[in-house]
Design an enzyme around this catalytic site. Structure first.
Site, PDB file in Angstrom:
ATOM      1  N   GLU A 112       9.609  16.667  67.598  1.00 61.18           N
ATOM      2  CA  GLU A 112      10.905  16.527  68.279  1.00 61.18           C
ATOM      3  C   GLU A 112      12.070  16.561  67.295  1.00 61.18           C
ATOM      4  OE1 GLU A 112      12.729  12.956  69.146  1.00 61.18           O
ATOM      5  OE2 GLU A 112      10.958  11.714  68.902  1.00 61.18           O
ATOM      6  N   LYS A 144       8.774   2.208  71.219  1.00 60.69           N
ATOM      7  CA  LYS A 144       9.537   1.487  70.190  1.00 60.69           C
ATOM      8  C   LYS A 144       9.615   0.003  70.540  1.00 60.69           C
ATOM      9  CE  LYS A 144      12.788   4.563  70.181  1.00 60.69           C
ATOM     10  NZ  LYS A 144      12.220   5.876  70.507  1.00 60.69           N
TER      11      LYS A 144
HETATM   12  N1  PSU Z   1      11.046   7.802  67.911  1.00 59.40           N
HETATM   13  C1  PSU Z   1      11.578   7.499  66.704  1.00 59.40           C
HETATM   14  N2  PSU Z   1      12.920   7.623  66.554  1.00 59.40           N
HETATM   15  C2  PSU Z   1      13.722   8.119  67.571  1.00 59.40           C
HETATM   16  C3  PSU Z   1      13.150   8.430  68.836  1.00 59.40           C
HETATM   17  C4  PSU Z   1      11.799   8.249  68.945  1.00 59.40           C
HETATM   18  O1  PSU Z   1      10.851   7.098  65.776  1.00 59.40           O
HETATM   19  O2  PSU Z   1      14.923   8.282  67.368  1.00 59.40           O
HETATM   20  C5  PSU Z   1      13.983   8.994  69.957  1.00 59.40           C
HETATM   21  C6  PSU Z   1      13.084   9.926  70.756  1.00 59.40           C
HETATM   22  O3  PSU Z   1      13.726  11.185  70.810  1.00 59.40           O
HETATM   23  C7  PSU Z   1      12.991   9.309  72.126  1.00 59.40           C
HETATM   24  C8  PSU Z   1      14.341   8.682  72.239  1.00 59.40           C
HETATM   25  O4  PSU Z   1      12.735  10.241  73.135  1.00 59.40           O
HETATM   26  O5  PSU Z   1      14.488   8.082  70.935  1.00 59.40           O
HETATM   27  C9  PSU Z   1      14.400   7.692  73.400  1.00 59.40           C
HETATM   28  O6  PSU Z   1      15.723   7.527  73.790  1.00 59.40           O
HETATM   29  P1  PSU Z   1      16.076   6.846  75.209  1.00 59.40           P
HETATM   30  O7  PSU Z   1      15.583   5.450  75.070  1.00 59.40           O
HETATM   31  O8  PSU Z   1      17.590   6.937  75.310  1.00 59.40           O
HETATM   32  O9  PSU Z   1      15.389   7.645  76.270  1.00 59.40           O
END
Ligand code: PSU
Ligand code: MN
Length: 313
Positions: A28, A163
């Site tokens: 990603e 996370k």
């Molecule tokens: N994993 C990481 N760092 C990140 C992300 C994931 O180690 O920055 C990003 C991914 O792109 C994931 C996003 O899809 O954070 C989730 O954001 P939200 O909670 O706004 O959906």
């Protein structure tokens, strides 16, 4: 491989590997633009591609560039994403039509990367940690689109768990509701990103890539969507739980005080936690995502080696 796609630019190396049935791993780009600071973000993006190659698979970093969905980037494109950083739009499912219509660029989240990977015929995707149900979601309704994408899109997502800034129990409930199997590799419990164990059981422990590939095939023969493959951070890179929890609590309080919400919340929390831990969380994040790229490559190799009796699976 699917038929040529009017919205999608496949890097030639990715296209050839796909056509020949060789292993490919999607990566990603929000992780690069919003998840890490310059220059560690570029170093990590390159390292992930190298980890995948070293294990016999082709990397396909995904992004939206000038209104095109891209699977596989040239080195200059990867560098531009890293240099762009948070100035680039963070693109999840709902953002893609708007970027495409404007001919604009964006860094893709887990959800949007899954969409691109599926269109490109790529079945395995490595990231750090997926988005999930935020703490306080019963009031804020903040549930990542990553979970709904896992519900519908047939890609195996390799991560170190959701996370740890999230509510992991509620995240597992939503995954269950939507029929997403949660697999542990080397663990019976869900990893929690910077720490190895959340205390919540996974649905199955599968330590062998070939067993994971068979679970993917069965999920898709059943008409299912994604699978979540979780691997704990290596013990030598894990952070003390008390340090992580204190930093998360402080970062969440700071976000509330500053009124940060919506798509800005996850990048804000990750950056704040990196500062509060003196860079330890960033070092842990880099180590775990590299390990996930290695595991994803092994799974992609096992997937490519499976007998695929029909074109779909
Ligand atoms: N994993 C990481 N760092 C990140 C992300 C994931 O180690 O920055 C990003 C991914 O792109 C994931 C996003 O899809 O954070 C989730 O954001 P939200 O909670 O706004 O959906
Ligand atoms: Mn959100």
């Amino acid at each position: 491989m699917p038929a040529p796609d009017a919205l999608l630019d496949l890097h030639p190396e990715v296209a050839t590997a796909g056509a020949e049935g060789r292993p490919v791993v999607a990566l990603e780009s929000t992780l690069v633009s919003h998840g890490m600071p310059w220059p560690q973000n570029l170093e990590t993006a390159r390292a992930l591609e190298d980890e995948v190659r070293a294990r016999g698979a082709v990397p396909a970093t995904c992004a939206v560039l000038d209104g095109r969905l891209c699977a596989g980037l040239a080195p200059a494109q990867l560098e531009a994403l890293a240099r762009g950083g948070p100035a680039l739009p963070k693109a999840s499912r709902r953002d893609l039509p708007l970027l495409l219509a404007r001919g604009a660029s964006g860094a893709t989240t887990v959800a949007a990367t899954m969409m691109i990977a599926a269109r490109a015929g790529i079945r395995v995707f490595a990231t750090g940690g997926i988005g999930g149900v935020h703490r306080g979601a019963p009031a804020s309704f903040d549930v990542s689109a990553d979970l709904l994408e896992l519900a519908r899109t047939p890609v195996a997502v390799v991560c170190a768990g959701p996370k740890a800034i999230l509510d992991l129990g509620l995240t597992l409930e939503v995954l269950e509701t939507h029929g997403v199997p949660v697999i542990g590799v080397g663990t019976d419990t869900l990893p929690a990103f910077w720490t190895r164990d959340s205390g919540f059981p996974v649905d199955a422990r599968l330590d062998e890539p070939a067993d994971i590939a068979r679970a993917m095939q069965a999920q898709w023969r059943l008409g299912g969507g994604g699978l979540l493959v979780t691997q704990p951070i290596a013990a030598e890179h894990a952070l003390p739980r008390a340090q992580v929890e204190a930093a998360i609590d402080q970062a969440l309080a700071d976000a509330r005080a500053q009124g940060v919400g919506g798509k800005a919340l996850t990048p804000f929390l990750l950056a704040r936690i990196a500062t509060l831990t003196g860079g330890d969380s960033l070092r842990g994040n880099i180590a775990l995502v590299r390990a996930n790229a290695r595991l994803a490559a092994a799974i992609a190799c096992a997937w490519a080696a499976l007998p695929h009796e029909d074109t779909a699976c």
